[in-house]
Design a protein around this motif. Sequence first.
Motif, PDB file in Angstrom:
ATOM      1  N   UNK A   1       0.816  -1.210   0.000  1.00 21.41           N
ATOM      2  CA  UNK A   1       0.000   0.000   0.000  1.00 21.41           C
ATOM      3  C   UNK A   1       0.852   1.264   0.000  1.00 21.41           C
ATOM      4  N   UNK A   2       1.948   1.210   0.750  1.00 18.35           N
ATOM      5  CA  UNK A   2       2.759   2.411   0.935  1.00 18.35           C
ATOM      6  C   UNK A   2       3.473   2.836  -0.345  1.00 18.35           C
ATOM      7  N   UNK A   3       3.624   1.914  -1.285  1.00 14.29           N
ATOM      8  CA  UNK A   3       4.449   2.215  -2.455  1.00 14.29           C
ATOM      9  C   UNK A   3       3.693   2.951  -3.553  1.00 14.29           C
ATOM     10  N   UNK A   4       2.399   3.092  -3.419  1.00 14.79           N
ATOM     11  CA  UNK A   4       1.620   3.749  -4.459  1.00 14.79           C
ATOM     12  C   UNK A   4       1.265   5.177  -4.056  1.00 14.79           C
ATOM     13  N   UNK A   5       1.070   6.006  -5.056  1.00 15.32           N
ATOM     14  CA  UNK A   5       0.679   7.385  -4.809  1.00 15.32           C
ATOM     15  C   UNK A   5      -0.729   7.434  -4.232  1.00 15.32           C
TER      16      UNK A   5
ATOM     17  N   UNK B   1       2.134  11.575  -3.235  1.00 17.15           N
ATOM     18  CA  UNK B   1       1.393  11.893  -4.458  1.00 17.15           C
ATOM     19  C   UNK B   1       2.377  12.382  -5.518  1.00 17.15           C
ATOM     20  N   UNK B   2       1.910  12.488  -6.748  1.00 18.52           N
ATOM     21  CA  UNK B   2       2.743  13.037  -7.825  1.00 18.52           C
ATOM     22  C   UNK B   2       2.743  14.558  -7.759  1.00 18.52           C
ATOM     23  N   UNK B   3       3.886  15.158  -8.055  1.00 14.43           N
ATOM     24  CA  UNK B   3       4.009  16.618  -8.105  1.00 14.43           C
ATOM     25  C   UNK B   3       4.367  16.975  -9.548  1.00 14.43           C
ATOM     26  N   UNK B   4       3.407  17.572 -10.253  1.00 12.54           N
ATOM     27  CA  UNK B   4       3.560  17.772 -11.702  1.00 12.54           C
ATOM     28  C   UNK B   4       4.475  18.934 -12.043  1.00 12.54           C
ATOM     29  N   UNK B   5       4.396  19.999 -11.262  1.00 14.46           N
ATOM     30  CA  UNK B   5       5.248  21.163 -11.519  1.00 14.46           C
ATOM     31  C   UNK B   5       5.757  21.713 -10.199  1.00 14.46           C
ATOM     32  N   UNK B   6       6.982  22.237 -10.224  1.00 17.78           N
ATOM     33  CA  UNK B   6       7.536  22.850  -9.017  1.00 17.78           C
ATOM     34  C   UNK B   6       8.554  23.899  -9.408  1.00 17.78           C
ATOM     35  N   UNK B   7       8.533  25.019  -8.705  1.00 21.03           N
ATOM     36  CA  UNK B   7       9.553  26.036  -8.908  1.00 21.03           C
ATOM     37  C   UNK B   7       9.896  26.662  -7.559  1.00 21.03           C
ATOM     38  N   UNK B   8      11.021  27.337  -7.516  1.00 21.71           N
ATOM     39  CA  UNK B   8      11.502  27.834  -6.231  1.00 21.71           C
ATOM     40  C   UNK B   8      12.272  29.126  -6.414  1.00 21.71           C
ATOM     41  N   UNK B   9      12.311  29.895  -5.327  1.00 25.56           N
ATOM     42  CA  UNK B   9      13.114  31.113  -5.232  1.00 25.56           C
ATOM     43  C   UNK B   9      13.728  31.119  -3.824  1.00 25.56           C
ATOM     44  N   UNK B  10      15.066  31.051  -3.789  1.00 22.50           N
ATOM     45  CA  UNK B  10      15.768  31.005  -2.506  1.00 22.50           C
ATOM     46  C   UNK B  10      16.673  32.227  -2.429  1.00 22.50           C
ATOM     47  N   UNK B  11      16.458  33.031  -1.394  1.00 27.04           N
ATOM     48  CA  UNK B  11      17.233  34.263  -1.227  1.00 27.04           C
ATOM     49  C   UNK B  11      18.174  34.126  -0.031  1.00 27.04           C
ATOM     50  N   UNK B  12      19.480  34.292  -0.283  1.00 27.16           N
ATOM     51  CA  UNK B  12      20.472  34.225   0.775  1.00 27.16           C
ATOM     52  C   UNK B  12      20.741  35.622   1.323  1.00 27.16           C
ATOM     53  N   UNK B  13      21.280  35.729   2.545  1.00 26.62           N
ATOM     54  CA  UNK B  13      21.455  37.059   3.156  1.00 26.62           C
ATOM     55  C   UNK B  13      22.608  37.866   2.567  1.00 26.62           C
ATOM     56  N   UNK B  14      23.574  37.198   1.926  1.00 26.61           N
ATOM     57  CA  UNK B  14      24.710  37.908   1.333  1.00 26.61           C
ATOM     58  C   UNK B  14      25.322  37.058   0.234  1.00 26.61           C
ATOM     59  N   UNK B  15      26.346  37.561  -0.380  1.00 23.29           N
ATOM     60  CA  UNK B  15      26.911  36.898  -1.556  1.00 23.29           C
ATOM     61  C   UNK B  15      27.485  35.524  -1.217  1.00 23.29           C
ATOM     62  N   UNK B  16      27.568  34.696  -2.247  1.00 24.43           N
ATOM     63  CA  UNK B  16      28.071  33.332  -2.083  1.00 24.43           C
ATOM     64  C   UNK B  16      28.671  32.880  -3.404  1.00 24.43           C
ATOM     65  N   UNK B  17      29.357  31.785  -3.427  1.00 20.18           N
ATOM     66  CA  UNK B  17      30.013  31.248  -4.619  1.00 20.18           C
ATOM     67  C   UNK B  17      28.991  30.485  -5.457  1.00 20.18           C
ATOM     68  N   UNK B  18      28.604  31.071  -6.603  1.00 22.91           N
ATOM     69  CA  UNK B  18      27.570  30.455  -7.441  1.00 22.91           C
ATOM     70  C   UNK B  18      27.976  29.055  -7.914  1.00 22.91           C
ATOM     71  N   UNK B  19      29.273  28.853  -8.084  1.00 23.02           N
ATOM     72  CA  UNK B  19      29.721  27.577  -8.657  1.00 23.02           C
ATOM     73  C   UNK B  19      29.512  26.394  -7.707  1.00 23.02           C
ATOM     74  N   UNK B  20      29.293  26.702  -6.459  1.00 21.09           N
ATOM     75  CA  UNK B  20      29.127  25.622  -5.483  1.00 21.09           C
ATOM     76  C   UNK B  20      27.670  25.241  -5.249  1.00 21.09           C
ATOM     77  N   UNK B  21      26.777  25.930  -5.944  1.00 26.30           N
ATOM     78  CA  UNK B  21      25.355  25.600  -5.783  1.00 26.30           C
ATOM     79  C   UNK B  21      25.053  24.304  -6.520  1.00 26.30           C
ATOM     80  N   UNK B  22      24.303  23.425  -5.858  1.00 29.37           N
ATOM     81  CA  UNK B  22      23.896  22.184  -6.521  1.00 29.37           C
ATOM     82  C   UNK B  22      22.505  21.779  -6.044  1.00 29.37           C
ATOM     83  N   UNK B  23      21.747  21.233  -6.975  1.00 27.48           N
ATOM     84  CA  UNK B  23      20.434  20.679  -6.657  1.00 27.48           C
ATOM     85  C   UNK B  23      20.411  19.206  -7.026  1.00 27.48           C
ATOM     86  N   UNK B  24      19.653  18.424  -6.296  1.00 24.13           N
ATOM     87  CA  UNK B  24      19.433  17.010  -6.631  1.00 24.13           C
ATOM     88  C   UNK B  24      17.948  16.720  -6.519  1.00 24.13           C
ATOM     89  N   UNK B  25      17.512  15.705  -7.258  1.00 24.59           N
ATOM     90  CA  UNK B  25      16.108  15.305  -7.162  1.00 24.59           C
ATOM     91  C   UNK B  25      16.009  13.798  -7.359  1.00 24.59           C
TER      92      UNK B  25
END
Length: 633
Positions: A21-25, A149-173
């Motif tokens: 049962x747990x394996x289905x949406x 459940x299934x998630x058909x669309x997703x978007x995000x906006x993440x604001x940090x308090x100060x500058x950071x190294x863009x090259x180190x940003x990574x996302x996984x899914x």
Amino acid sequence: MSNKYKRLLMFTVFLLFIATLHSYADEYYDIDNYEVKIDISEKNVYDVTEKIQVSFKQDRHGMFRKIPEKYYKYAHKISNIRVTDEMGIDYKTNVYNENGYKIIKIGSSEIFVNGLKTYFIHYNYDMGEDDDSSKDEIYWNVIGTEWNCNIHNAKFNIELPKSFDYSKVNFTSGYEGSRDNTNISWITKENDIYGFIKAPLSSYQALTIAIPLPEGYFVNVSKKPINYFFYISIMLIGITTVFYLMLFVKYKWAKSKIVKTVTFKPPFDLSPSDMYYLNNNRIISPKFLGWLIIYWASKGFLKISDYKDSKKNIKLTRLRTDVTMNYKFENTLFSKIFSYGNEAGELSISKLKKASFTKMVDLTKKNMCKQVDAKYPIYNLNFDKQKIILVILSCITLFVSNASIIFQSINDLIISSLSSVPVTGLFIAMYVLLFTKYNKNTPFVIRLVFGIFYCGMFLFGILIIITDGNISSMCSDYNIALFAGAFGLAALSLYFMPNAFITNELGNKVLGEIYGFKEFLVTAEKDELEKLLDENPTYFFDILPYAIALGVTKKWSRKFKDLDLQNPDWYSSDDYDSNSEAFIYDICKATSVISKATTPIYNSSSGNSGSGFSSSSGGSSGGGGGGGGGESW
């Protein structure tokens, strides 16, 4: 196919059905659109707003939003929770804590929803101090692994308090542990990160951001709560261990001072029950009455008649009325036994099965303890008090170490303390039920069941922790080790308490002669026994109840196999056998029947623990803080 196997097959199919049962949406809803806005402050507090557009397929009341409170192995503060619709109107919510989650129950049991529904969920998540002194980080589940459940669309906006190294940003899914970043598209602009998923997320798939940051990026962050229970546990385990070792060494040293003194007769006019009690660390055997009856018979107080034609029909006949026993409890018990007989002083042993008599036997055991201890004060009472101190220390140590584990999950001293009471209470209950002085006669089966239950419960809990079964996040490895140590000390004290006694000078002499007498029963030579039989023809049967009590009956009886024994006049049987071994077997069997007839009948946390990856390695799906999931209701 037999009905037995049909039922087994149906049960197996049922279990497989439940397991899948747990394996289905969730069949009741999908998420059409999931938008996340996160503003992160310099204090490492996340101001989160989630816009969740839900498509209900059937009438439902609303949904649950589950947010893990635990990360960095301690619970974080989640505050300012609010749920509104598109117009800013508040939904009815019920917010509570459960198993390491902050649960937001949205909707009303009186109102159904169907079709498209939009929820704006806002909350603050104080990430506080991390557990890496070399860097700061952002490692956050934008969408958690627990949406069914299934998630058909997703978007995000993440604001940090100060500058950071863009090259180190990574996302996984993907599913928990995935390091795939191909399903996410993102861009950086100043201190903001914008992005979206390219393809839908299936149930239980996550979206996670990981950014390693220089140490000191966040300032004035909330400190980890100090787990005072942890440090107190270390101190108490040390004190209890030292105290236990001191008592153990003291016990072993005292025991080594007992010197066996071989003797051919029972020392100090002890009865078989006395000898068993003193020889077995003040434990009274359930069979003590059978031994006493044979002992009384050998003293000429009564006669035993064993009739084989009627199953277990043993008759006792009182031979004397002017009986003076060694103890008051013996006089009382002897009179009580024959109060069930006729005027001639005869009774069938089956009459002693009455409840009133078995209660009398229980009372007699307690009186026996008191009276034997009073007559033979052979034990060091100060050592008994020290053992009680050891048990108290073990209880406190177990209590504090368990509270340490709970505190690391909920950061609340009072609740942690109250939640530790059941574990400590169970330990105390075991001690009181099984090992206090007057309760050591609890049947072995009850001891066994209780012990298996207690140890099994503990081992099951440890297994869940080791296998990461949603409980490992509650505590660090150090806390597990401390609790295991505290439990081990508690178990040792439970074993040590009823089994270790120190005797005084009189005790050393009494036990030395008991040990020597037992050794004689096992090692006596034939010529020695012949001399003793010449002096006392009934010597064998006078000593027999002691051999039974000391557990050496077979060894004792075999030594007389070829000797001429004079059968006692206090025992008769309609199935007399001149063979001494058969005769002895009959007497032992009669003792067992008497004992059975007179023996009383007793009635009978969870949360996101993080993956093995860090923000520096790019992270993994579902491995960060926050996230969680939800479901409809």
